[in-house]
Design an enzyme around this catalytic site. Structure first.
Site, short mmCIF file in Angstrom:
data_model
loop_
_atom_site.label_atom_id
_atom_site.label_comp_id
_atom_site.label_asym_id
_atom_site.label_seq_id
_atom_site.Cartn_x
_atom_site.Cartn_y
_atom_site.Cartn_z
N ASP A 168 -7.77 -5.34 -0.39
CA ASP A 168 -8.27 -6.23 -1.45
C ASP A 168 -7.95 -7.70 -1.23
O ASP A 168 -8.36 -8.55 -2.02
CB ASP A 168 -7.70 -5.77 -2.81
N HIS A 192 0.85 -1.19 0.00
CA HIS A 192 0.00 0.00 0.00
C HIS A 192 0.88 1.23 0.00
O HIS A 192 1.95 1.24 0.62
CB HIS A 192 -0.90 0.02 1.25
C1 SDX Z 1 -6.18 -0.06 -3.23
O1 SDX Z 1 -4.62 4.41 -2.11
C2 SDX Z 1 -5.55 3.77 -1.58
O2 SDX Z 1 -6.04 4.13 -0.48
C3 SDX Z 1 -6.09 2.60 -2.39
C4 SDX Z 1 -7.03 1.69 -1.65
C5 SDX Z 1 -8.34 2.35 -1.38
O3 SDX Z 1 -8.99 1.98 -0.39
O4 SDX Z 1 -8.78 3.16 -2.22
O5 SDX Z 1 -6.45 1.25 -0.43
C6 SDX Z 1 -7.37 0.47 -2.51
O6 SDX Z 1 -5.94 0.34 -4.34
C7 SDX Z 1 -5.28 -1.01 -2.51
C8 SDX Z 1 -4.09 -1.46 -3.38
C9 SDX Z 1 -4.58 -2.54 -4.36
N1 SDX Z 1 -3.50 -2.87 -5.32
C10 SDX Z 1 -2.84 -4.03 -5.24
O7 SDX Z 1 -3.02 -4.88 -4.37
C11 SDX Z 1 -1.81 -4.22 -6.34
C12 SDX Z 1 -0.50 -4.72 -5.74
N2 SDX Z 1 0.10 -3.67 -4.94
C13 SDX Z 1 1.13 -2.88 -5.54
O8 SDX Z 1 0.88 -2.56 -6.88
C14 SDX Z 1 1.57 -1.72 -4.67
O9 SDX Z 1 1.76 -2.19 -3.41
C15 SDX Z 1 0.70 -0.48 -4.60
C16 SDX Z 1 0.36 0.04 -5.95
C17 SDX Z 1 -0.54 -0.75 -3.84
C18 SDX Z 1 1.50 0.56 -3.84
O10 SDX Z 1 2.57 0.81 -4.63
P1 SDX Z 1 3.70 1.86 -4.25
O11 SDX Z 1 3.42 2.61 -3.01
O12 SDX Z 1 3.95 2.65 -5.47
O13 SDX Z 1 4.89 0.91 -3.86
P2 SDX Z 1 5.99 0.45 -4.85
O14 SDX Z 1 5.34 -0.11 -6.09
O15 SDX Z 1 6.96 1.56 -4.99
O16 SDX Z 1 6.63 -0.79 -4.06
C19 SDX Z 1 7.69 -0.59 -3.15
C20 SDX Z 1 8.49 -1.88 -3.24
C21 SDX Z 1 8.86 -2.23 -4.69
O17 SDX Z 1 10.04 -2.99 -4.63
P3 SDX Z 1 11.42 -2.25 -5.08
O18 SDX Z 1 11.18 -1.70 -6.47
O19 SDX Z 1 11.62 -1.17 -4.03
O20 SDX Z 1 12.44 -3.37 -5.04
O21 SDX Z 1 7.68 -2.99 -2.78
C22 SDX Z 1 7.44 -3.87 -3.86
C23 SDX Z 1 7.74 -3.12 -5.14
O22 SDX Z 1 8.15 -4.04 -6.14
N3 SDX Z 1 6.03 -4.20 -3.83
C24 SDX Z 1 5.51 -5.37 -4.19
C25 SDX Z 1 4.14 -5.24 -4.02
N4 SDX Z 1 3.86 -4.02 -3.57
C26 SDX Z 1 5.03 -3.37 -3.47
N5 SDX Z 1 6.11 -6.50 -4.64
C27 SDX Z 1 5.28 -7.53 -4.92
N6 SDX Z 1 3.94 -7.48 -4.77
C28 SDX Z 1 3.35 -6.36 -4.32
N7 SDX Z 1 2.05 -6.32 -4.18
#
Ligand code: SDX
Length: 365
Positions: A315, A258
């Site tokens: 989710d 998140h």
């Molecule tokens: C919702 O914003 C809100 O409030 C949204 C929400 C709401 O109520 O409206 O809460 C609803 O959208 C929840 C999120 C649903 N999405 C997912 O579950 C998709 C998977 N999650 C990721 O795409 C990610 O965690 C996000 C998009 C939710 C957050 O992304 P960020 O803050 O941009 O974090 P990031 O992508 O920069 O990740 C930081 C690190 C990365 O590794 P490095 O590049 O630093 O090595 O953590 C890793 C990412 O690769 N990482 C994950 C991951 N989430 C982060 N690796 C694997 N799986 C994941 N899910």
């Protein structure tokens, strides 16, 4: 000009009274009340609180619920439109089109008075479940099921989807799902709705902006992604290989991580309890057991790889709840929107009430 923050990470874009998130402590409040204290109420009470800013007293809640029930029906012309959707129309695309049609049938659509906006708010909250259920049934060639007046918002949706009256626990689970999905500060879909509202576009158009943004797999589309992932994993024995494979390929695992929460999303904790209770009522706990195993694996793998854990978000266990409610995966994002629409309406009205067009700058490179 200030330095650019990719994805506006950490940027404060506006003031709001609607909700509060502490991503470090894992706190979420709607209108100053902790989500844990709201989760056992009705969706009617919580949507009233979000939209008006006030917890309803008994008389206010009774009148609001009466108005919602009175507006659950949808225009017959809209039902005719839904019947023309070919099998396989993406559910959220169909919902987006249906809300556009609903706007055309509403003579107050482009009126901006507080009374017109209040009426539109009631119609949107009341009609979303009926539209989602009717659209789903129409896409399989089935007639829509008329709403029942004496069921709660969530229970009525489950009834309109299947024709079966849900058990008390199923009805409770659906109400909790709508409450937990209702509002979350400036998430992507709410922010896009605030931008549309800031140009004084109408409430239906602003909600459609929210719908289009929620569809994305990295936002509201993740819930379907988790349901599909659980099907793909198939059994608890496969969970570890699946998770490690995704991490090795640097693929995102749906339902985890998140932008704001750096600890467990407080909604995930409540969803997990509901999922566990549904699994126990169902007798087959395999979906729940597989999800819990995935949570533990990823927690420890992230500590190992990145020095800090990753947690389930809103989710993850909601997808397990949908599994036990026999909700088809293609409806997951539409049902998320059924809950979120009251938060969207609250933000639309808040933007109208103290408006300045939202227009950030770009840094030309
Ligand atoms: C919702 O914003 C809100 O409030 C949204 C929400 C709401 O109520 O409206 O809460 C609803 O959208 C929840 C999120 C649903 N999405 C997912 O579950 C998709 C998977 N999650 C990721 O795409 C990610 O965690 C996000 C998009 C939710 C957050 O992304 P960020 O803050 O941009 O974090 P990031 O992508 O920069 O990740 C930081 C690190 C990365 O590794 P490095 O590049 O630093 O090595 O953590 C890793 C990412 O690769 N990482 C994950 C991951 N989430 C982060 N690796 C694997 N799986 C994941 N899910």
């Amino acid at each position: 000009m200030k330095e650019m923050k990719k994805g506006l990470e950490g940027v404060v874009a506006l003031d709001t009274k609607i909700s509060y998130i502490d991503g470090i402590q894992g706190i979420l409040k709607y209108r100053g009340i902790n989500i844990e204290d709201l989760a056992d109420l009705s969706y009617d009470a919580v949507s009233y609180l979000l939209i008006t800013g006030k917890m309803p007293d008994e008389a206010e809640l009774s009148e609001y619920s009466r108005m919602l029930v009175a507006n659950r029906g949808i225009n017959g012309k809209l039902i005719e439109v839904l019947k023309h959707f070919e099998f396989g129309v993406e559910a959220l695309d169909g919902l987006r089109t249906a809300i556009s049609c609903t706007a055309h049938f509403d003579e107050e659509n482009n009126q901006h008075t507080p009374e017109a906006n209040k009426n539109k708010a009631i119609k949107l909250v009341a009609e979303f479940p009926t539209i989602v259920a009717a659209l789903h049934r129409a896409s399989y060639g089935d007639e829509p099921i008329k709403p029942m007046d004496n069921l709660s918002h969530g229970a009525n949706f489950l009834y309109m989807l299947s024709g079966k009256i849900p058990t008390d626990l199923e009805a409770e689970a659906m109400e909790k799902d709508l409450i937990l999905s209702a509002e979350h500060e400036l998430n992507p879909s709410t922010f896009s709705l605030r931008i549309a509202s800031s140009t004084l576009s109408d409430m239906y158009s602003a909600v459609i902006c929210g719908l289009c943004t929620l569809k994305g797999p990295l936002h509201g589309g993740a819930r379907k992604g988790v349901m599909d992932m659980l099907d793909e994993i198939g059994s608890i024995e496969n969970a570890r290989d699946y998770a490690l494979g995704k991490l090795e390929r640097k693929e995102k695992i749906m339902g985890f991580g998140h932008r704001v929460y750096k600890t467990l999303d407080p909604r995930a904790r409540i969803y997990k309890d509901v999922a566990r209770r549904l699994a126990e009522e169902n007798g087959d706990t395999s979906w729940f057991d597989m999800a819990e195993e995935l949570e533990h694996i990823l927690y420890h793998e992230f500590v190992e790889i990145k020095g800090k854990p990753i947690y389930p978000n809103v989710d993850f266990y909601s997808a397990v709840v949908y599994k036990y409610l026999d909700i088809p995966a293609e409806l997951a994002t539409s049902i998320f929107a059924m809950g979120r629409v009251s938060g969207w309406i609250a933000h639309c009205m808040e933007q109208y009430s103290d408006n300045r067009v939202i227009r950030p700058r770009a840094h030309t490179v």
